[in-house]
Design a protein around this motif. Structure first.
Motif, PDB file in Angstrom:
ATOM      1  N   LYS B  67       0.507  -1.132  -0.148  1.00  0.00           N
ATOM      2  CA  LYS B  67       0.098  -0.029  -0.232  1.00  0.00           C
ATOM      3  C   LYS B  67       0.918   1.303  -0.167  1.00  0.00           C
ATOM      4  O   LYS B  67       1.523   1.015   0.782  1.00  0.00           O
ATOM      5  N   ILE B  69       0.943   6.092  -0.967  1.00  0.00           N
ATOM      6  CA  ILE B  69       0.463   6.907  -0.418  1.00  0.00           C
ATOM      7  C   ILE B  69       1.385   7.849  -1.280  1.00  0.00           C
ATOM      8  O   ILE B  69       2.512   7.936  -0.870  1.00  0.00           O
ATOM      9  N   ALA B 100       5.839  -0.526   7.898  1.00  0.00           N
ATOM     10  CA  ALA B 100       5.539  -0.916   6.604  1.00  0.00           C
ATOM     11  C   ALA B 100       6.045  -2.371   6.777  1.00  0.00           C
ATOM     12  O   ALA B 100       5.064  -3.578   5.946  1.00  0.00           O
ATOM     13  N   LEU B 140       4.783   7.738   0.211  1.00  0.00           N
ATOM     14  CA  LEU B 140       4.649   6.844   1.698  1.00  0.00           C
ATOM     15  C   LEU B 140       4.890   5.396   1.276  1.00  0.00           C
ATOM     16  O   LEU B 140       2.862   5.180   1.090  1.00  0.00           O
ATOM     17  N   LEU B 142       2.855   2.414   2.759  1.00  0.00           N
ATOM     18  CA  LEU B 142       2.262   2.379   4.348  1.00  0.00           C
ATOM     19  C   LEU B 142       2.320   0.730   4.305  1.00  0.00           C
ATOM     20  O   LEU B 142       2.287   0.702   6.276  1.00  0.00           O
ATOM     21  N   GLU B 143       2.663  -0.736   4.073  1.00  0.00           N
ATOM     22  CA  GLU B 143       2.647  -1.605   4.381  1.00  0.00           C
ATOM     23  C   GLU B 143       3.249  -1.915   2.875  1.00  0.00           C
ATOM     24  O   GLU B 143       2.730  -1.815   2.148  1.00  0.00           O
TER      25      GLU B 143
END
Lengths: 303, 255
Positions: B67, B69, B100, B140, B142-143
């Protein structure tokens, strides 16, 4: 005032957006005269808030909180530590607030935002002093092993009232936290219990049957208000925060007890009556937020 | 820090007692993917623009467990220290959240990723359209569920389009892993850790031009050709998905 009449003359000729950029203070004050704000909210109302739990699958507990456009993602990861000699029965919580460059045009990579460590410390103090989490619940083996909960909050979109959103996401992440089942190894290390291991490991009592949830005492919720002349604006957006610099943050818990009050300087002065008004607004907000949190929790359980 | 100060003692993550043995891979055995996909099947992509309100343009991408962004700011004033330039500048930065990766705080080299993202995008942006100014692209993660850089690149190009920056074409990126004799497209972290070689292609599908290609590990010529073809086909499909995402966002009613 000459200045005001000057801008008034211009305002009839200028486009709305240009006026908003060039004379932001007059723009907002014109709205305040009508007891309303540019986005149509009455002065005492907070923005639409939404909460979603379990946003990060790899963390033990997580939550995504949105107040208007301000978005915060909180995640808790549990690791094992040796408790200190003075408190052998207590675990530890480490709270960190990050503002990555994606959240705001004012933040550059390599130069962290000025406000990030301030909010980080505020959050840390608020959560620990409110007594929401009993650190004894994080103990595994007295004197030998305890949980260290790393709570990391990331701001994904910064549009005012950062502390409120961060606190909400932190509280929601704790209410979603599930402590995994672990047992003590023969080497003295804590290991996760998985179905394959079977009964060959020595089972330890604290978390034996299933993943348990942390018991939370009354949870803290906050509301930030801006004080400008005689007006009190609840839940400011970043534009309002940047032009009207005095704000007051009230943190109440679910029993409506005051957990913390923070008014960090600013040109405006807060009289006792305005402080009491802010506290009254905060009380209303606590009710709303409690409702939102319990709805989010019950949505998770249905899934 | 809560509890008592001075808790600088190292903490560890309780992992399962038995380490997972690295599965001995017979060179002629078929690899079964942990998420049940076919070998030449990409993960389903969820793309959304306008995720971050404070930015000029932004996008959120979810490919399985990866994930990301990306926010785009600009074109905005270049730093005063920079010399005058007729063409615009691109500034990229990739960062990871602490949660993450499965082990807390273990992030890959983000400086490396930032410079690779820069190289992948700069060929696609019409830099002459914004002289003297800089476009900032911040990502960024997230995961991190595998195949991070391709997802970051695709998401960044979507964010640039959302910001209205002029591009020659959308930039789509896909990577292929080689395990034994199997070629796996869009690997997950487990597959990446077992791979013998990796190939990543970033291209502009409609123009059929490649902006970046990275090959690591052990490859034979036939394998490389096969992998490249796989990647290019997947990129063109991904390009179509990205375009339809933008069309939907543009035709959605403005609130």
């Amino acid at each position: 005032m000459a200045a005001a009449s000057g801008t008034n003359d211009l305002s009839s000729e200028m486009e709305l957006d240009a006026f908003r950029r060039l004379f932001p203070l007059s723009f907002h004050e014109r709205h305040l005269l009508e007891s309303i704000r540019p986005d149509g909210r009455p002065l005492g109302r907070a923005r639409d808030t939404s909460l979603s739990l379990g946003a990060v699958a790899s963390a033990n507990g997580s939550a995504l909180a949105k107040i208007g456009c301000t978005t915060m993602l909180a995640a808790i990861k549990l690791e094992v530590m040796t408790p200190t000699v003075e408190a052998p029965d207590e675990g530890c919580i480490a709270i960190d607030f990050h503002m990555p460059p994606i959240c705001s045009p004012l933040i550059r990579p390599g130069r962290p935002a000025e406000v990030a460590p301030v909010i980080s410390k505020q959050l840390s103090d608020t959560i620990l002093s409110s007594g929401t989490i009993d650190l004894k619940e994080l103990c595994l083996v007295s004197g030998k092993a305890a949980w260290m909960a790393y709570l990391d909050i990331y701001c994904l979109d910064a549009d005012g009232a950062l502390f409120d959103a961060a606190l909400l996401s932190a509280v929601a992440a704790f209410s979603h936290l599930q402590i995994p089942v672990v047992s003590l190894n023969d080497d003295g290390r804590i290991v996760l219990v998985s179905e394959e291991n079977g009964g060959s490991m020595k089972e330890k009592e604290p978390v034996n049957k299933e993943k348990i949830k942390l018991k939370m005492n009354s949870q803290p919720f906050s509301l930030t208000c801006i004080l400008h002349k005689n007006y009190i604006l609840a839940d400011p957006i970043s534009e309002e925060e940047s032009i009207m610099e005095t704000y007051l943050t009230v943190v109440l818990d679910t029993n409506y007890q005051l957990v913390s009050l923070n008014k960090p300087g600013g040109p405006g002065l807060a009289s006792t009556s305005s402080i009491q008004d802010c506290i009254a607004l905060a009380q209303k907000r606590v009710k709303e937020l409690q409702q939102i949190l319990s709805e989010a929790i019950s949505d998770m359980e249905v899934d | 820090m809560a509890g008592k100060p001075g808790a600088a003692a190292p903490t560890y993550s309780p992992s399962t007692g038995h380490r997972k043995k690295r599965p001995t891979i017979q060179t002629d055995s078929e690899w079964v993917r942990p998420d049940g996909r076919g070998l030449h099947q990409c993960r389903p992509a969820f793309l959304k623009t306008g995720a971050v309100n404070s930015s000029s343009g932004s996008a959120y991408a979810e490919f399985g467990n990866t994930k990301v962004i990306v926010s785009v700011f600009g074109p905005r004033e270049s730093k005063k220290a920079m010399m005058y330039s007729n063409a615009g500048r691109l500034n990229c930065n990739v960062s990871y959240t602490t949660f993450a990766s499965p082990v807390r705080g273990q992030t890959p080299e983000t400086k490396d990723l930032s410079s690779m993202l820069h190289k992948a995008l700069e060929g696609a942006i019409i830099l002459k359209s914004f002289p003297k100014t800089t476009v900032d692209v911040f990502a960024l993660v997230l995961e991190s569920g595998g195949s991070d850089l391709p997802v970051i690149t695709s998401c960044a190009s979507l964010a640039l389009a959302d910001a209205g920056i002029m591009l020659y074409d959308m930039v789509a990126s896909v990577s292929v892993s080689c395990i034994g004799k199997n070629l796996l497209i869009d690997p997950v972290s487990e597959e990446e850790s077992l791979q013998d070689g990796a190939l990543m292609i970033t291209c502009m599908p409609s123009r059929n031009e490649v902006t970046q290609m990275t090959v690591t590990g052990e490859w034979s010529t036939t394998k490389i050709n096969e992998a490249m073809q796989l990647c290019l086909d997947a990129c063109s499909k991904l390009g179509k998905v990205m375009r339809s995402c933008l069309k939907e966002a543009a035709s959605a009613p403005q609130d």
